[in-house]
Design an enzyme around this catalytic site. Structure first.
Site, PDB file in Angstrom:
ATOM      1  N   LYS A   8      -3.147  -3.046  15.885  1.00 15.09           N
ATOM      2  CA  LYS A   8      -3.899  -1.968  15.221  1.00 15.09           C
ATOM      3  C   LYS A   8      -4.775  -1.233  16.235  1.00 15.09           C
ATOM      4  CE  LYS A   8      -2.071  -2.520  11.272  1.00 15.09           C
ATOM      5  NZ  LYS A   8      -1.073  -1.536  10.812  1.00 15.09           N
ATOM      6  N   ASP A  48     -11.762 -16.327  10.795  1.00 14.76           N
ATOM      7  CA  ASP A  48     -12.450 -15.578   9.739  1.00 14.76           C
ATOM      8  C   ASP A  48     -13.821 -15.095  10.208  1.00 14.76           C
ATOM      9  OD1 ASP A  48     -10.656 -15.463   7.686  1.00 14.76           O
ATOM     10  OD2 ASP A  48     -11.414 -17.227   6.618  1.00 14.76           O
ATOM     11  N   TYR A  71      -1.672  -9.349  15.732  1.00 15.45           N
ATOM     12  CA  TYR A  71      -1.653  -8.347  14.659  1.00 15.45           C
ATOM     13  C   TYR A  71      -2.825  -7.372  14.814  1.00 15.45           C
ATOM     14  CZ  TYR A  71      -3.200  -6.348  10.282  1.00 15.45           C
ATOM     15  OH  TYR A  71      -3.699  -5.466   9.338  1.00 15.45           O
ATOM     16  N   ASN A  85     -10.425  -4.637   2.422  1.00 20.07           N
ATOM     17  CA  ASN A  85      -9.470  -5.591   1.810  1.00 20.07           C
ATOM     18  C   ASN A  85      -8.825  -5.030   0.546  1.00 20.07           C
ATOM     19  OD1 ASN A  85     -11.229  -7.184   3.611  1.00 20.07           O
ATOM     20  ND2 ASN A  85     -10.052  -8.911   2.808  1.00 20.07           N
ATOM     21  N   ILE A 102       0.842  -1.206   0.000  1.00 19.00           N
ATOM     22  CA  ILE A 102       0.000   0.000   0.000  1.00 19.00           C
ATOM     23  C   ILE A 102       0.875   1.252   0.000  1.00 19.00           C
ATOM     24  CG2 ILE A 102      -1.939   1.159   1.139  1.00 19.00           C
ATOM     25  CD1 ILE A 102      -2.557  -1.537   2.534  1.00 19.00           C
ATOM     26  N   ASP A 136      12.118   2.459   4.767  1.00 13.73           N
ATOM     27  CA  ASP A 136      11.653   1.072   4.744  1.00 13.73           C
ATOM     28  C   ASP A 136      12.809   0.211   5.224  1.00 13.73           C
ATOM     29  OD1 ASP A 136       9.157  -0.355   2.780  1.00 13.73           O
ATOM     30  OD2 ASP A 136      10.671  -1.607   3.770  1.00 13.73           O
ATOM     31  N   TYR A 175      -8.621   0.225   6.823  1.00  9.94           N
ATOM     32  CA  TYR A 175      -8.709  -0.382   5.491  1.00  9.94           C
ATOM     33  C   TYR A 175      -9.586  -1.618   5.527  1.00  9.94           C
ATOM     34  CZ  TYR A 175      -4.035   1.878   5.205  1.00  9.94           C
ATOM     35  OH  TYR A 175      -2.959   2.722   5.266  1.00  9.94           O
ATOM     36  N   SER A 221      -7.120  -0.969  10.406  1.00 12.79           N
ATOM     37  CA  SER A 221      -7.726  -2.079   9.663  1.00 12.79           C
ATOM     38  C   SER A 221      -9.154  -2.319  10.136  1.00 12.79           C
ATOM     39  CB  SER A 221      -6.895  -3.341   9.911  1.00 12.79           C
ATOM     40  OG  SER A 221      -7.577  -4.485   9.468  1.00 12.79           O
ATOM     41  N   ASP A 233      15.115   0.841  10.066  1.00 11.88           N
ATOM     42  CA  ASP A 233      14.137   0.131  10.878  1.00 11.88           C
ATOM     43  C   ASP A 233      13.657   1.090  11.973  1.00 11.88           C
ATOM     44  OD1 ASP A 233      12.804  -1.492  12.654  1.00 11.88           O
ATOM     45  OD2 ASP A 233      14.389  -3.016  12.798  1.00 11.88           O
ATOM     46  N   LEU A 238      13.045  -2.945   4.436  1.00 11.17           N
ATOM     47  CA  LEU A 238      13.132  -3.987   3.406  1.00 11.17           C
ATOM     48  C   LEU A 238      12.868  -5.383   3.968  1.00 11.17           C
ATOM     49  CD1 LEU A 238      16.206  -2.717   1.302  1.00 11.17           C
ATOM     50  CD2 LEU A 238      13.772  -2.280   0.909  1.00 11.17           C
ATOM     51  N   ASN A 241      -3.526 -14.286   1.605  1.00 12.03           N
ATOM     52  CA  ASN A 241      -4.701 -13.518   1.195  1.00 12.03           C
ATOM     53  C   ASN A 241      -5.291 -14.057  -0.099  1.00 12.03           C
ATOM     54  OD1 ASN A 241      -2.807 -10.991   2.551  1.00 12.03           O
ATOM     55  ND2 ASN A 241      -4.846 -11.406   3.341  1.00 12.03           N
TER      56      ASN A 241
HETATM   57  C1  UD1 Z   1      -6.870 -10.767   6.392  1.00 13.24           C
HETATM   58  C2  UD1 Z   1      -6.725 -10.756   7.871  1.00 13.24           C
HETATM   59  C3  UD1 Z   1      -6.959  -9.359   8.358  1.00 13.24           C
HETATM   60  C4  UD1 Z   1      -5.943  -8.428   7.725  1.00 13.24           C
HETATM   61  C5  UD1 Z   1      -5.988  -8.563   6.223  1.00 13.24           C
HETATM   62  C6  UD1 Z   1      -4.770  -7.852   5.668  1.00 13.24           C
HETATM   63  C7  UD1 Z   1      -7.261 -13.003   8.679  1.00 13.24           C
HETATM   64  C8  UD1 Z   1      -8.257 -13.834   9.406  1.00 13.24           C
HETATM   65  N1  UD1 Z   1      -7.604 -11.719   8.473  1.00 13.24           N
HETATM   66  O1  UD1 Z   1      -8.188 -10.343   6.078  1.00 13.24           O
HETATM   67  O2  UD1 Z   1      -6.846  -9.275   9.753  1.00 13.24           O
HETATM   68  O3  UD1 Z   1      -6.214  -7.109   8.094  1.00 13.24           O
HETATM   69  O4  UD1 Z   1      -5.915  -9.921   5.818  1.00 13.24           O
HETATM   70  O5  UD1 Z   1      -4.651  -8.057   4.317  1.00 13.24           O
HETATM   71  O6  UD1 Z   1      -6.223 -13.443   8.290  1.00 13.24           O
HETATM   72  N2  UD1 Z   1      -9.898 -17.085   1.450  1.00 13.24           N
HETATM   73  C9  UD1 Z   1     -10.071 -18.331   0.879  1.00 13.24           C
HETATM   74  N3  UD1 Z   1      -8.962 -18.998   0.448  1.00 13.24           N
HETATM   75  C10 UD1 Z   1      -7.705 -18.484   0.569  1.00 13.24           C
HETATM   76  C11 UD1 Z   1      -7.534 -17.216   1.148  1.00 13.24           C
HETATM   77  C12 UD1 Z   1      -8.644 -16.534   1.598  1.00 13.24           C
HETATM   78  O7  UD1 Z   1     -11.194 -18.805   0.764  1.00 13.24           O
HETATM   79  O8  UD1 Z   1      -6.743 -19.158   0.170  1.00 13.24           O
HETATM   80  C13 UD1 Z   1     -11.084 -16.340   1.904  1.00 13.24           C
HETATM   81  C14 UD1 Z   1     -11.084 -16.040   3.391  1.00 13.24           C
HETATM   82  O9  UD1 Z   1     -11.694 -17.076   4.104  1.00 13.24           O
HETATM   83  C15 UD1 Z   1     -11.877 -14.733   3.434  1.00 13.24           C
HETATM   84  C16 UD1 Z   1     -11.571 -14.066   2.101  1.00 13.24           C
HETATM   85  O10 UD1 Z   1     -11.073 -15.094   1.246  1.00 13.24           O
HETATM   86  O11 UD1 Z   1     -13.238 -15.011   3.472  1.00 13.24           O
HETATM   87  C17 UD1 Z   1     -10.531 -12.972   2.212  1.00 13.24           C
HETATM   88  O12 UD1 Z   1      -9.405 -13.491   2.880  1.00 13.24           O
HETATM   89  P1  UD1 Z   1      -8.049 -12.644   3.028  1.00 13.24           P
HETATM   90  O13 UD1 Z   1      -7.627 -12.120   1.708  1.00 13.24           O
HETATM   91  O14 UD1 Z   1      -7.078 -13.462   3.782  1.00 13.24           O
HETATM   92  O15 UD1 Z   1      -8.502 -11.368   3.863  1.00 13.24           O
HETATM   93  P2  UD1 Z   1      -9.189 -11.283   5.327  1.00 13.24           P
HETATM   94  O16 UD1 Z   1      -9.257 -12.583   5.991  1.00 13.24           O
HETATM   95  O17 UD1 Z   1     -10.463 -10.554   5.159  1.00 13.24           O
END
Ligand code: UD1
Length: 345
Positions: A161, A306, A157, A187, A19, A38, A185, A132, A65, A40, A207
């Site tokens: 925040k 989740d 984590y 997602n 970001i 940064d 933020y 977040s 750092d 790194l 993610n």
């Molecule tokens: C995650 C973090 C959140 C953080 C954010 C930063 C968790 C529980 N939450 O958010 O605290 O602020 O990242 O970027 O880790 N999903 C799948 N398969 C995957 C990966 C994700 O189904 O391989 C689903 C998850 O269950 C969720 C959605 O995709 O429903 C988004 O997931 P993700 O991108 O990891 O974001 P968050 O969990 O919302």
């Protein structure tokens, strides 16, 4: 140095991260002089060239750092008029934070405290803090407004925040020279349209969108959809996916609000999302449609921690920051795919 020139100088901590780098570009394009710090630890030095290729400007960069108090204070000694900071530098892997809590508390909170100590005594201090939507946990009502209660953090984590916001609120209370905007933020996904900068996850992506693009590219065999028995229309979780460029622009709007002293309070929070929730299956189908790539996936167990759904009420950010997310989910996924292909070539 004239006051207006001073106002245009902004420190971006973690400015080579995902970001941070998009925000550095948006700031430079809005006429700011950007200085990047940064360490790194989760970013590549090559991102600096990406920023230069997009903007034509090579920002001043310091590998530093924030937890190194000595180095940080010598940096600030050499920047006596620096008072505007966008603070991204922090670790963000939820799972890792559960395994290594002290590392997360130290990096995210000591870094913030050191930064604030160095800003103490300066006039017109403005800080934008990366918060977040995780602070809301599973909110009782959708869409989530800034008034929604803060829930106990699910991870160290998430706790950093919450505590970070509290530290800043207390500092603002104690010091009339300090003003803060915390941006919560939702997602962030996608990449700059030039495909010069984007997300660079280390190892297996945690993610959703980086996992999708790596799967489509053939790096991962298939995507696991975590849970299909949630109480949502298609059984999968709902999130508010915001294009990282829209998110970057929200920082420029927040900085302008701080500089123009338009704040209603010296500590303000804003939700930064699109206001629209999308399910995991909707993201998959949108990705397949805009890229023409079939995405192998299967349903797996729910992922611990989740929440079922989280999407923003953006009324406050739209009205007060005079900002709005303009990119669609399709735009964001298209840009994420272009970026994935670019970094593999
Ligand atoms: C995650 C973090 C959140 C953080 C954010 C930063 C968790 C529980 N939450 O958010 O605290 O602020 O990242 O970027 O880790 N999903 C799948 N398969 C995957 C990966 C994700 O189904 O391989 C689903 C998850 O269950 C969720 C959605 O995709 O429903 C988004 O997931 P993700 O991108 O990891 O974001 P968050 O969990 O919302």
């Amino acid at each position: 140095m004239s006051e207006s020139v001073k106002m245009k100088k902004v420190l971006v901590t973690g400015g080579l991260g995902y970001i941070g780098s998009h925000t550095a570009v948006a700031l430079i394009e809005s006429g700011y002089e950007v200085i990047i710090i940064d360490d790194l630890s989760n970013a590549s030095i090559e991102v600096l060239s990406g920023i230069e290729r997009i903007t034509g400007v090579l920002p001043e960069f310091h590998e530093l750092d924030l937890c190194d108090a000595h180095q940080l204070s010598s940096f600030f000694e050499r920047q006596p008029d620096l008072a505007q900071v966008i603070h991204f530098a922090a670790s963000k892997a939820v799972g890792e934070s559960v395994e290594r809590p002290l590392r997360y508390y130290e990096n995210n909170l000591v870094g913030l405290i050191n930064l604030l100590k160095n800003l103490q005594g300066r006039t017109g201090v403005s800080v934008i803090f990366s918060s977040s939507c995780t602070v809301y946990g599973q909110a009782d009502q959708m869409p989530i407004t800034e008034q929604a209660p803060i829930k106990p953090a699910e991870s160290p984590y998430g706790n950093t925040k919450q505590i970070g916001e509290e530290i800043l609120r207390d500092v603002v209370h104690a010091d009339p020279n300090v003003s803060v905007v915390a941006l919560r933020y939702f997602n962030p996904i996608g990449a700059h349209e030039s495909a010069e900068i984007g997300e660079l996850p280390i190892g297996v992506p945690q993610n959703l969108v980086p996992f999708i693009t790596q799967t489509a590219y053939g790096i991962r065999e298939r995507l696991s959809v975590f849970g299909n028995d949630y109480p949502t229309a298609d059984g999968t979780c709902i999130r508010d996916y915001i294009h990282v460029v829209d998110l970057a622009n929200a920082h420029v709007s927040a900085l302008e609000r701080l500089i123009q002293r338009k704040q209603k309070q010296r500590f303000e929070v804003f939700n930064v999302g699109t206001g629209k929730g999308s399910s995991v299956l909707e993201v998959i189908h949108s990705f397949e449609r805009v890229t023409g790539q079939a995405l192998p996936y299967h349903f797996a167990e729910r992922r611990p921690g989740d929440v079922v759904e989280a999407y923003a009420d953006t009324t406050r950010a739209n009205a007060e920051l005079n900002w709005k997310a303009v990119h669609s989910l399709d735009d964001a996924l298209r840009s994420a795919w272009m970026w994935e292909q670019k970094i593999r070539t």
